[in-house]
Design a protein around this motif. Structure first.
Motif, PDB file in Angstrom:
ATOM      1  N   ILE A 154     -51.094  23.293  38.299  1.00  0.00           N
ATOM      2  CA  ILE A 154     -52.188  23.649  37.379  1.00  0.00           C
ATOM      3  C   ILE A 154     -51.714  24.722  36.403  1.00  0.00           C
ATOM      4  O   ILE A 154     -51.974  24.646  35.196  1.00  0.00           O
ATOM      5  CB  ILE A 154     -53.430  24.119  38.158  1.00  0.00           C
ATOM      6  N   MET A 180     -51.433  24.347  32.351  1.00  0.00           N
ATOM      7  CA  MET A 180     -52.102  25.277  31.425  1.00  0.00           C
ATOM      8  C   MET A 180     -51.100  25.856  30.436  1.00  0.00           C
ATOM      9  O   MET A 180     -51.390  25.980  29.241  1.00  0.00           O
ATOM     10  CB  MET A 180     -52.797  26.391  32.207  1.00  0.00           C
ATOM     11  N   THR A 194     -51.121  26.069  43.539  1.00  0.00           N
ATOM     12  CA  THR A 194     -51.710  25.916  42.207  1.00  0.00           C
ATOM     13  C   THR A 194     -50.648  25.885  41.114  1.00  0.00           C
ATOM     14  O   THR A 194     -50.971  25.955  39.936  1.00  0.00           O
ATOM     15  CB  THR A 194     -52.706  27.050  41.923  1.00  0.00           C
TER      16      THR A 194
END
Length: 91
Positions: free
Chosen positions: A29, A33, A26
């Motif tokens: 991601i 962010m 992840t």
């Protein structure tokens, strides 16, 4: 509906499937962010640099741990590899 429910349980519970671990990275991601929050003004450039440095260090640590685990698994697999059988077949 009970017989269908029992059949479903039997299909799942007795399907012969093994336990499987799935690893999902992840990191992209999390980085996206971080960039979006910075772009929206949620924190300053200085805070962004600090968080990015911490993010990089976490990634380096995770990479080292993953490499160590892979090396350990590789040596375990080599040590326990199937060896040719010395059994003799008599006909």
């Amino acid at each position: 509906m009970e017989p269908v429910n029992q059949l479903t349980k039997a299909l799942v519970n007795e399907s012969g499937n093994a336990d499987v671990s799935v690893y999902v990275d992840t990191t992209p991601i999390a980085f996206a962010m971080l960039c979006c929050l910075h772009a929206s003004g949620k924190f300053s450039d200085k805070e962004m640099r600090h968080m990015f440095q911490a993010f990089q260090e976490l990634n380096r640590r995770a990479s080292r741990e993953k490499n160590h685990q892979e090396r350990s698994l590789g040596s375990f697999q080599r040590a326990h590899a199937a060896r040719p059988s010395k059994a003799k077949l008599y006909i």
